[in-house]
Scaffold this motif. Sequence first.
Motif, PDB file in Angstrom:
ATOM      1  N   ALA A 167      -3.741   3.614  10.731  1.00  0.00           N
ATOM      2  CA  ALA A 167      -4.791   2.603  10.840  1.00  0.00           C
ATOM      3  C   ALA A 167      -4.847   1.747   9.573  1.00  0.00           C
ATOM      4  N   ARG A 168      -4.648   2.374   8.410  1.00  0.00           N
ATOM      5  CA  ARG A 168      -4.626   1.613   7.163  1.00  0.00           C
ATOM      6  C   ARG A 168      -3.480   0.605   7.164  1.00  0.00           C
ATOM      7  N   VAL A 169      -2.317   1.034   7.641  1.00  0.00           N
ATOM      8  CA  VAL A 169      -1.165   0.135   7.673  1.00  0.00           C
ATOM      9  C   VAL A 169      -1.417  -1.017   8.636  1.00  0.00           C
ATOM     10  N   GLU A 170      -2.003  -0.711   9.785  1.00  0.00           N
ATOM     11  CA  GLU A 170      -2.277  -1.772  10.761  1.00  0.00           C
ATOM     12  C   GLU A 170      -3.283  -2.773  10.202  1.00  0.00           C
ATOM     13  N   ALA A 171      -4.274  -2.288   9.468  1.00  0.00           N
ATOM     14  CA  ALA A 171      -5.235  -3.199   8.845  1.00  0.00           C
ATOM     15  C   ALA A 171      -4.548  -4.054   7.780  1.00  0.00           C
ATOM     16  N   PHE A 172      -3.637  -3.442   7.045  1.00  0.00           N
ATOM     17  CA  PHE A 172      -2.853  -4.167   6.034  1.00  0.00           C
ATOM     18  C   PHE A 172      -2.022  -5.274   6.697  1.00  0.00           C
ATOM     19  N   ALA A 173      -1.349  -4.928   7.817  1.00  0.00           N
ATOM     20  CA  ALA A 173      -0.537  -5.916   8.534  1.00  0.00           C
ATOM     21  C   ALA A 173      -1.406  -7.009   9.154  1.00  0.00           C
ATOM     22  N   ALA A 174      -2.613  -6.652   9.593  1.00  0.00           N
ATOM     23  CA  ALA A 174      -3.510  -7.663  10.145  1.00  0.00           C
ATOM     24  C   ALA A 174      -3.900  -8.684   9.081  1.00  0.00           C
ATOM     25  N   ASP A 192      -3.918  13.334   7.843  1.00  0.00           N
ATOM     26  CA  ASP A 192      -4.543  12.341   8.722  1.00  0.00           C
ATOM     27  C   ASP A 192      -3.553  11.215   9.034  1.00  0.00           C
ATOM     28  N   GLN A 193      -2.597  11.499   9.901  1.00  0.00           N
ATOM     29  CA  GLN A 193      -1.611  10.479  10.246  1.00  0.00           C
ATOM     30  C   GLN A 193      -2.266   9.280  10.931  1.00  0.00           C
ATOM     31  N   ALA A 194      -3.225   9.550  11.776  1.00  0.00           N
ATOM     32  CA  ALA A 194      -3.894   8.449  12.480  1.00  0.00           C
ATOM     33  C   ALA A 194      -4.594   7.526  11.494  1.00  0.00           C
ATOM     34  N   GLY A 195      -5.251   8.113  10.501  1.00  0.00           N
ATOM     35  CA  GLY A 195      -5.920   7.304   9.493  1.00  0.00           C
ATOM     36  C   GLY A 195      -4.940   6.489   8.667  1.00  0.00           C
ATOM     37  N   ALA A 196      -3.799   7.098   8.335  1.00  0.00           N
ATOM     38  CA  ALA A 196      -2.780   6.382   7.566  1.00  0.00           C
ATOM     39  C   ALA A 196      -2.224   5.205   8.369  1.00  0.00           C
ATOM     40  N   LEU A 216       0.852  -1.182   0.000  1.00  0.00           N
ATOM     41  CA  LEU A 216       0.000   0.000   0.000  1.00  0.00           C
ATOM     42  C   LEU A 216       0.890   1.235   0.000  1.00  0.00           C
ATOM     43  N   VAL A 217       0.300   2.380  -0.309  1.00  0.00           N
ATOM     44  CA  VAL A 217       1.050   3.625  -0.470  1.00  0.00           C
ATOM     45  C   VAL A 217       0.492   4.678   0.465  1.00  0.00           C
ATOM     46  N   ILE A 218       1.375   5.418   1.117  1.00  0.00           N
ATOM     47  CA  ILE A 218       0.990   6.589   1.910  1.00  0.00           C
ATOM     48  C   ILE A 218       1.497   7.819   1.166  1.00  0.00           C
ATOM     49  N   ARG A 219       0.574   8.615   0.662  1.00  0.00           N
ATOM     50  CA  ARG A 219       0.955   9.807  -0.099  1.00  0.00           C
ATOM     51  C   ARG A 219       1.176  10.992   0.836  1.00  0.00           C
ATOM     52  N   PRO A 220       1.943  11.980   0.375  1.00  0.00           N
ATOM     53  CA  PRO A 220       2.275  13.112   1.252  1.00  0.00           C
ATOM     54  C   PRO A 220       1.054  13.822   1.823  1.00  0.00           C
ATOM     55  N   ARG A 221       0.032  14.053   1.009  1.00  0.00           N
ATOM     56  CA  ARG A 221      -1.145  14.773   1.500  1.00  0.00           C
ATOM     57  C   ARG A 221      -1.877  13.969   2.559  1.00  0.00           C
ATOM     58  N   GLU A 222      -1.921  12.647   2.380  1.00  0.00           N
ATOM     59  CA  GLU A 222      -2.590  11.816   3.371  1.00  0.00           C
ATOM     60  C   GLU A 222      -1.871  11.889   4.714  1.00  0.00           C
ATOM     61  N   TRP A 223      -0.544  11.805   4.690  1.00  0.00           N
ATOM     62  CA  TRP A 223       0.224  11.842   5.939  1.00  0.00           C
ATOM     63  C   TRP A 223       0.088  13.203   6.614  1.00  0.00           C
ATOM     64  N   ALA A 224       0.053  14.276   5.817  1.00  0.00           N
ATOM     65  CA  ALA A 224      -0.075  15.618   6.383  1.00  0.00           C
ATOM     66  C   ALA A 224      -1.461  15.848   6.984  1.00  0.00           C
ATOM     67  N   VAL A 237       9.460  -3.405  10.238  1.00  0.00           N
ATOM     68  CA  VAL A 237       8.618  -3.013  11.366  1.00  0.00           C
ATOM     69  C   VAL A 237       7.815  -4.229  11.831  1.00  0.00           C
ATOM     70  N   ALA A 238       7.969  -4.570  13.094  1.00  0.00           N
ATOM     71  CA  ALA A 238       7.336  -5.776  13.623  1.00  0.00           C
ATOM     72  C   ALA A 238       6.130  -5.499  14.502  1.00  0.00           C
ATOM     73  N   GLU A 239       5.857  -4.198  14.787  1.00  0.00           N
ATOM     74  CA  GLU A 239       4.726  -3.886  15.657  1.00  0.00           C
ATOM     75  C   GLU A 239       4.229  -2.468  15.375  1.00  0.00           C
ATOM     76  N   PRO A 240       2.966  -2.189  15.682  1.00  0.00           N
ATOM     77  CA  PRO A 240       2.388  -0.882  15.365  1.00  0.00           C
ATOM     78  C   PRO A 240       3.145   0.289  15.978  1.00  0.00           C
ATOM     79  N   ALA A 241       3.670   0.113  17.188  1.00  0.00           N
ATOM     80  CA  ALA A 241       4.320   1.234  17.870  1.00  0.00           C
ATOM     81  C   ALA A 241       5.520   1.775  17.101  1.00  0.00           C
ATOM     82  N   ALA A 242       6.135   0.934  16.282  1.00  0.00           N
ATOM     83  CA  ALA A 242       7.337   1.359  15.549  1.00  0.00           C
ATOM     84  C   ALA A 242       7.019   2.003  14.209  1.00  0.00           C
ATOM     85  N   LEU A 243       5.749   2.021  13.823  1.00  0.00           N
ATOM     86  CA  LEU A 243       5.392   2.542  12.497  1.00  0.00           C
ATOM     87  C   LEU A 243       5.677   4.030  12.313  1.00  0.00           C
TER      88      LEU A 243
END
Length: 384
Positions: free
Chosen positions: A194-201, A188-192, A178-186, A223-229
Motif C-alpha cells: 500500500a505504501r508503494v502504491e501511494a508512492f506511485a500515485a 505486513d506485506q499488504a501495508g508495504a 522509499l525503502v522496504i525493510r526486511p522486518r516490514e515485509w515479514a 513495474v508499471a502496475e500494482p499487480a506486478a509489485l
Amino acid sequence: MSSETPSPAPSERGKPRVAVVFGGRSSEHTISVVTAGAVLRAIDRSRYDVLPIGITTEGRWALTADEPERMAIADRALPSVAAIAEPGEGGVLLPVDPERREVVYTEPGSVPKDLGGVDVVLPLLHGPFGEDGTLQGLLEMSGVPYVGAGVLSSAIGMDKEYMKRIFTSFGLAVGPYLVIRPREWAADQAGALARVEAFAAEHGWPVFVKPARAGSSMGISRVAEPAALPAAIEEARRHDPKVVIEAQLVGREIECGVVEFEDGPRASLPAEIPPVSSHDFYDFEAKYIDSAEGLVPAPLTEEQTAEVRRLAVEAFEAAACEGLVRADFFLTEDGEFVINEINTMPGFTPISMFPRMWEATGVSYPELIDLLIQAALRRPTGLR
C-alpha cells in the motif's frame, strides 16, 4: 596446480607486488571475473608483479591461472573463479599481522606454503562481501594497502538508501524513493504494498524496484502496475532483503568518472547511456550481453559538461571516497542533474564506461591502473 603447489617467484627488488582479488560471493561474481581479466591483460608487468587470487561463490580464496583470455564473456557464456582456479582444495590466506605481508597457501594435509609478500591489493569485487566495506575492513586490520574506497565510503556506496541520505545532506539532488525493510515485509506485506502504491500515485508509474545493496543492474524490475509489485519485490529480495523503490526519472543517463590524483580528485569527461530499443531500461543484459554502446564523450554543452564533472567530484567528497568512483546522473528535461548513485569499484570490463571515459580524457587503460595502484601505495591504512 596440484597439492605440490610451488611458491610463485618473489618480486623483483623495488617492483611492487599486486594481489588482484576478484570473484566473490555476490550475484556480481561473473562481472568481477570479467573485470579482473581485463585488468590482468592491461596491467604493466614491467612495473608490477601480479598475484591473481579468486574468491569462489562459496567464499574460498583460491589461486587462479593468470590467463585473462579465460575470464571474458564468450558466446554468452559467463566465466567464474571455479573454472580458472588451480586444482585442489587449497586456499589463500592474507596476512593477519600488520608487521608482515606474506600470503600463505594452505591445503589439507600439507605444510602451508609461503607465496611471498604483497605490497598492495587491487580488490576488484563487485557487490556485497567485497565492495561494501567488508574486504576493506579485513585489509585495514591486516595493514595491507589497497586500491579504492575505505570501509565507510564502501558501505555508503553499496547501500542505495544511505547513499541517498548522504547526498541529500550535502545538497545534491536525488530522485524520490522509499525503502522496504526486511522486518516490514515479514510483518505486513499488504501495508508495504500500500505504501508503494501511494508512492506511485504521487510520483507516477512505472516505478523501479531494486535490491538496496546490489549492482550491475541485478534484481531490478521496472513495474508499471500494482499487480506486478509482489513478484518484483521478491525478485529484488533474492539479492538483498532490503528493497528500494524509485520513481522513474525522465531524462538522459549521464555517467562521470572520478580518480584521485596526487593533488586531489579529478573528474573525467562524461558519457551518455542512450536508450536500448530492445530493453525497458539499462539492465544486466543490455550492459554486458547485448553491449549497449555508450556515447563517449557525452553530447553535452560545455556548461553541462563542467557542471556534471563538478557534481561528480562533490559526490566523491560527500561519501568520503578514495581512489576512484563512477557517478551516475540523470539530466532531467528541465536541465537539472539528479544523482542516481555512485559505484566505488566500477566495472573495468573492455566495454565498461569508466575506463572509456578516462581514455577520452587522455588517460589510457594501463595508465589508469597505474594511477590507482600508486594512489593506494601512497595512502596509509588505519584512521586517516
